[in-house]
Design a protein around this motif. Structure first.
Motif, PDB file in Angstrom:
ATOM      1  N   LYS A  24     -63.884 -28.418  51.221  1.00 50.83           N
ATOM      2  CA  LYS A  24     -63.158 -28.982  52.353  1.00 50.83           C
ATOM      3  C   LYS A  24     -61.777 -29.429  51.879  1.00 50.83           C
ATOM      4  CE  LYS A  24     -67.283 -30.780  54.767  1.00 50.83           C
ATOM      5  NZ  LYS A  24     -67.873 -29.548  54.917  1.00 50.83           N
ATOM      6  N   ILE A  25     -60.739 -28.943  52.553  1.00 46.98           N
ATOM      7  CA  ILE A  25     -59.366 -29.332  52.231  1.00 46.98           C
ATOM      8  C   ILE A  25     -58.617 -29.624  53.522  1.00 46.98           C
ATOM      9  CG2 ILE A  25     -59.307 -27.926  50.127  1.00 46.98           C
ATOM     10  CD1 ILE A  25     -57.503 -25.937  51.697  1.00 46.98           C
ATOM     11  N   ARG A  26     -57.382 -30.098  53.407  1.00 49.21           N
ATOM     12  CA  ARG A  26     -56.528 -30.300  54.570  1.00 49.21           C
ATOM     13  C   ARG A  26     -55.496 -29.184  54.590  1.00 49.21           C
ATOM     14  NH1 ARG A  26     -57.934 -34.384  57.539  1.00 49.21           N
ATOM     15  NH2 ARG A  26     -55.968 -34.378  58.658  1.00 49.21           N
ATOM     16  N   VAL A  27     -55.304 -28.603  55.778  1.00 48.77           N
ATOM     17  CA  VAL A  27     -54.371 -27.492  55.940  1.00 48.77           C
ATOM     18  C   VAL A  27     -53.398 -27.813  57.071  1.00 48.77           C
ATOM     19  CG1 VAL A  27     -56.020 -25.768  55.092  1.00 48.77           C
ATOM     20  CG2 VAL A  27     -55.913 -26.251  57.536  1.00 48.77           C
ATOM     21  N   PRO A  28     -52.237 -27.138  57.099  1.00 43.59           N
ATOM     22  CA  PRO A  28     -51.291 -27.335  58.210  1.00 43.59           C
ATOM     23  C   PRO A  28     -51.905 -26.883  59.539  1.00 43.59           C
ATOM     24  CG  PRO A  28     -50.226 -26.247  56.364  1.00 43.59           C
ATOM     25  CD  PRO A  28     -51.687 -26.274  56.065  1.00 43.59           C
ATOM     26  N   LEU A  29     -51.356 -27.386  60.630  1.00 45.68           N
ATOM     27  CA  LEU A  29     -51.891 -27.099  61.968  1.00 45.68           C
ATOM     28  C   LEU A  29     -51.912 -25.614  62.320  1.00 45.68           C
ATOM     29  CD1 LEU A  29     -50.327 -29.961  64.129  1.00 45.68           C
ATOM     30  CD2 LEU A  29     -52.659 -29.759  63.295  1.00 45.68           C
ATOM     31  N   PHE A  30     -50.967 -24.823  61.765  1.00 43.09           N
ATOM     32  CA  PHE A  30     -50.865 -23.417  62.155  1.00 43.09           C
ATOM     33  C   PHE A  30     -51.943 -22.519  61.527  1.00 43.09           C
ATOM     34  CE2 PHE A  30     -47.907 -24.116  58.626  1.00 43.09           C
ATOM     35  CZ  PHE A  30     -48.349 -23.169  57.712  1.00 43.09           C
ATOM     36  N   ILE A  31     -52.713 -23.020  60.585  1.00 43.54           N
ATOM     37  CA  ILE A  31     -53.766 -22.215  59.938  1.00 43.54           C
ATOM     38  C   ILE A  31     -54.959 -22.091  60.878  1.00 43.54           C
ATOM     39  CG2 ILE A  31     -55.371 -22.115  57.982  1.00 43.54           C
ATOM     40  CD1 ILE A  31     -52.503 -21.597  57.143  1.00 43.54           C
ATOM     41  N   LYS A  32     -55.471 -20.858  61.020  1.00 44.67           N
ATOM     42  CA  LYS A  32     -56.600 -20.592  61.920  1.00 44.67           C
ATOM     43  C   LYS A  32     -57.803 -20.107  61.123  1.00 44.67           C
ATOM     44  CE  LYS A  32     -53.419 -18.903  65.489  1.00 44.67           C
ATOM     45  NZ  LYS A  32     -52.226 -18.786  64.675  1.00 44.67           N
ATOM     46  N   GLU A  33     -58.974 -20.147  61.770  1.00 47.84           N
ATOM     47  CA  GLU A  33     -60.187 -19.621  61.144  1.00 47.84           C
ATOM     48  C   GLU A  33     -59.989 -18.151  60.811  1.00 47.84           C
ATOM     49  OE1 GLU A  33     -63.864 -20.243  63.220  1.00 47.84           O
ATOM     50  OE2 GLU A  33     -63.454 -22.374  63.482  1.00 47.84           O
ATOM     51  N   GLY A  34     -60.522 -17.731  59.669  1.00 52.06           N
ATOM     52  CA  GLY A  34     -60.433 -16.333  59.257  1.00 52.06           C
ATOM     53  C   GLY A  34     -59.225 -16.038  58.384  1.00 52.06           C
ATOM     54  N   GLU A  35     -58.226 -16.906  58.380  1.00 52.75           N
ATOM     55  CA  GLU A  35     -57.047 -16.695  57.537  1.00 52.75           C
ATOM     56  C   GLU A  35     -57.386 -17.000  56.081  1.00 52.75           C
ATOM     57  OE1 GLU A  35     -52.932 -17.836  58.486  1.00 52.75           O
ATOM     58  OE2 GLU A  35     -53.767 -18.649  60.343  1.00 52.75           O
ATOM     59  N   LYS A  36     -56.648 -16.353  55.184  1.00 56.09           N
ATOM     60  CA  LYS A  36     -56.799 -16.654  53.752  1.00 56.09           C
ATOM     61  C   LYS A  36     -55.698 -17.612  53.356  1.00 56.09           C
ATOM     62  CE  LYS A  36     -59.411 -12.989  51.756  1.00 56.09           C
ATOM     63  NZ  LYS A  36     -60.130 -13.180  50.541  1.00 56.09           N
ATOM     64  N   VAL A  37     -56.098 -18.620  52.543  1.00 51.48           N
ATOM     65  CA  VAL A  37     -55.135 -19.600  52.059  1.00 51.48           C
ATOM     66  C   VAL A  37     -55.210 -19.673  50.541  1.00 51.48           C
ATOM     67  CG1 VAL A  37     -55.141 -21.013  54.157  1.00 51.48           C
ATOM     68  CG2 VAL A  37     -56.799 -21.489  52.357  1.00 51.48           C
ATOM     69  N   ARG A  38     -54.091 -20.093  49.946  1.00 55.81           N
ATOM     70  CA  ARG A  38     -54.055 -20.323  48.494  1.00 55.81           C
ATOM     71  C   ARG A  38     -54.400 -21.778  48.255  1.00 55.81           C
ATOM     72  NH1 ARG A  38     -49.460 -17.661  45.148  1.00 55.81           N
ATOM     73  NH2 ARG A  38     -50.070 -19.493  44.030  1.00 55.81           N
ATOM     74  N   VAL A  39     -55.296 -22.020  47.295  1.00 60.29           N
ATOM     75  CA  VAL A  39     -55.729 -23.379  46.992  1.00 60.29           C
ATOM     76  C   VAL A  39     -55.504 -23.630  45.502  1.00 60.29           C
ATOM     77  CG1 VAL A  39     -57.664 -25.001  47.044  1.00 60.29           C
ATOM     78  CG2 VAL A  39     -57.495 -23.224  48.795  1.00 60.29           C
ATOM     79  N   SER A  40     -54.908 -24.760  45.182  1.00 61.55           N
ATOM     80  CA  SER A  40     -54.708 -25.144  43.784  1.00 61.55           C
ATOM     81  C   SER A  40     -56.056 -25.560  43.197  1.00 61.55           C
ATOM     82  CB  SER A  40     -53.721 -26.313  43.694  1.00 61.55           C
ATOM     83  OG  SER A  40     -53.785 -26.899  42.409  1.00 61.55           O
ATOM     84  N   THR A  41     -56.421 -24.959  42.054  1.00 61.13           N
ATOM     85  CA  THR A  41     -57.696 -25.304  41.430  1.00 61.13           C
ATOM     86  C   THR A  41     -57.613 -26.640  40.699  1.00 61.13           C
ATOM     87  OG1 THR A  41     -57.120 -23.984  39.481  1.00 61.13           O
ATOM     88  CG2 THR A  41     -58.456 -22.923  41.167  1.00 61.13           C
ATOM     89  N   GLU A  42     -56.408 -27.113  40.423  1.00 60.28           N
ATOM     90  CA  GLU A  42     -56.276 -28.392  39.736  1.00 60.28           C
ATOM     91  C   GLU A  42     -56.282 -29.553  40.720  1.00 60.28           C
ATOM     92  OE1 GLU A  42     -53.203 -30.470  36.648  1.00 60.28           O
ATOM     93  OE2 GLU A  42     -53.554 -28.325  36.468  1.00 60.28           O
ATOM     94  N   SER A  43     -55.462 -29.469  41.769  1.00 55.86           N
ATOM     95  CA  SER A  43     -55.365 -30.583  42.728  1.00 55.86           C
ATOM     96  C   SER A  43     -56.323 -30.427  43.908  1.00 55.86           C
ATOM     97  CB  SER A  43     -53.935 -30.690  43.260  1.00 55.86           C
ATOM     98  OG  SER A  43     -53.627 -29.566  44.068  1.00 55.86           O
ATOM     99  N   ARG A  44     -56.911 -29.245  44.066  1.00 53.35           N
ATOM    100  CA  ARG A  44     -57.825 -28.946  45.179  1.00 53.35           C
ATOM    101  C   ARG A  44     -57.120 -29.100  46.527  1.00 53.35           C
ATOM    102  NH1 ARG A  44     -62.868 -29.005  42.584  1.00 53.35           N
ATOM    103  NH2 ARG A  44     -64.159 -29.162  44.426  1.00 53.35           N
ATOM    104  N   GLU A  45     -55.845 -28.714  46.585  1.00 55.22           N
ATOM    105  CA  GLU A  45     -55.064 -28.852  47.803  1.00 55.22           C
ATOM    106  C   GLU A  45     -54.512 -27.511  48.246  1.00 55.22           C
ATOM    107  OE1 GLU A  45     -52.049 -31.709  46.876  1.00 55.22           O
ATOM    108  OE2 GLU A  45     -53.452 -33.391  46.913  1.00 55.22           O
ATOM    109  N   PHE A  46     -54.140 -27.460  49.530  1.00 55.43           N
ATOM    110  CA  PHE A  46     -53.540 -26.283  50.132  1.00 55.43           C
ATOM    111  C   PHE A  46     -52.267 -25.918  49.393  1.00 55.43           C
ATOM    112  CE2 PHE A  46     -50.467 -24.615  53.274  1.00 55.43           C
ATOM    113  CZ  PHE A  46     -51.166 -23.521  53.742  1.00 55.43           C
ATOM    114  N   GLY A  47     -52.116 -24.615  49.078  1.00 57.60           N
ATOM    115  CA  GLY A  47     -50.935 -24.175  48.340  1.00 57.60           C
ATOM    116  C   GLY A  47     -50.136 -23.126  49.085  1.00 57.60           C
ATOM    117  N   GLY A  48     -50.517 -22.828  50.320  1.00 53.80           N
ATOM    118  CA  GLY A  48     -49.773 -21.840  51.094  1.00 53.80           C
ATOM    119  C   GLY A  48     -50.707 -20.778  51.657  1.00 53.80           C
ATOM    120  N   ARG A  49     -50.118 -19.932  52.503  1.00 49.00           N
ATOM    121  CA  ARG A  49     -50.887 -18.795  53.045  1.00 49.00           C
ATOM    122  C   ARG A  49     -51.029 -17.737  51.959  1.00 49.00           C
ATOM    123  NH1 ARG A  49     -48.274 -18.146  58.974  1.00 49.00           N
ATOM    124  NH2 ARG A  49     -50.052 -18.889  60.151  1.00 49.00           N
ATOM    125  N   ALA A  50     -52.114 -17.010  52.015  1.00 53.44           N
ATOM    126  CA  ALA A  50     -52.338 -15.955  51.021  1.00 53.44           C
ATOM    127  C   ALA A  50     -51.706 -14.655  51.483  1.00 53.44           C
ATOM    128  CB  ALA A  50     -53.817 -15.768  50.792  1.00 53.44           C
TER     129      ALA A  50
END
Length: 191
Positions: free
Chosen positions: A165-191
């Motif tokens: 479970k992470i926090r993502v920007p409002l524009f991200i929808k189900e089914g989209e791929k996102v980049r996640v930082s493995t160190e901070s466990r945070e959203f890193g951008g769209r994939a």
């Protein structure tokens, strides 16, 4: 023969062997005495790479450590079952298994086919290193609701395909791929 490392030269992320066990340095602090004849001490916060135990220990600056027989081997994640998590060694094409205790929180980032680095000590797998970012699919998230923008960045909760479970920007929808930082466990951008 492996080289020797002086205790005073051990820095964060340095790998060394002490009492025939491999360790990784998490923090290093050098204490230089003010009195003449005093001995310089090095206080290390270290992680046992076999048991993952973390503790602090103080060494003399002149103490020496051997370099451990560690190898990082590229491997791809296959699957997990009751016996552990299975990886395919990309060099020898043998299947290597790591116990769940060794994998720990890394399970939040493992999806089929992801390339990781397996850490081998004396030829046996003892751990893994994840890439800095992984691409994961958003399994569920609520539609974005505009309004609360007082903080500047507006986010919403999202659950990824691995259950993370992470926090993502409002524009991200189900089914989209996102980049996640493995160190901070945070959203890193769209994939």
């Amino acid at each position: 023969m492996a080289g020797l490392i002086d205790a005073i030269d051990v820095k964060r992320r340095t790998l060394f062997e002490f009492d025939n066990t491999p360790y990784s340095c998490l923090e290093a602090e050098v204490n230089t005495p003010t009195a003449r004849g005093g001995q310089t001490l090095v206080r290390l916060k270290i992680r046992n790479l076999l048991t993952n135990a973390v503790f602090e220990k103080t060494f003399k600056a002149s103490d020496k450590f051997r370099e451990p027989d560690l190898q990082l081997v590229p491997a791809s994640y296959l699957y997990s079952d009751g016996h552990g998590s299975h990886f395919l060694d990309q060099e020898s094409y043998e299947t290597l298994t790591l116990a769940d205790e060794v994998i720990g929180n890394a399970m939040d980032f493992l999806v089929g086919g992801i390339l990781v680095e397996l850490l081998k000590y004396n030829g046996n797998p003892i751990g893994l290193e994840l890439p800095a970012f992984v691409e994961l699919q958003v399994a569920s998230t609520e539609p974005g609701v505009r309004g609360d923008s007082s903080s500047g960045t507006v986010t919403k909760p999202a659950t990824l395909e691995t259950g993370l479970k992470i926090r993502v920007p409002l524009f991200i929808k189900e089914g989209e791929k996102v980049r996640v930082s493995t160190e901070s466990r945070e959203f890193g951008g769209r994939a």
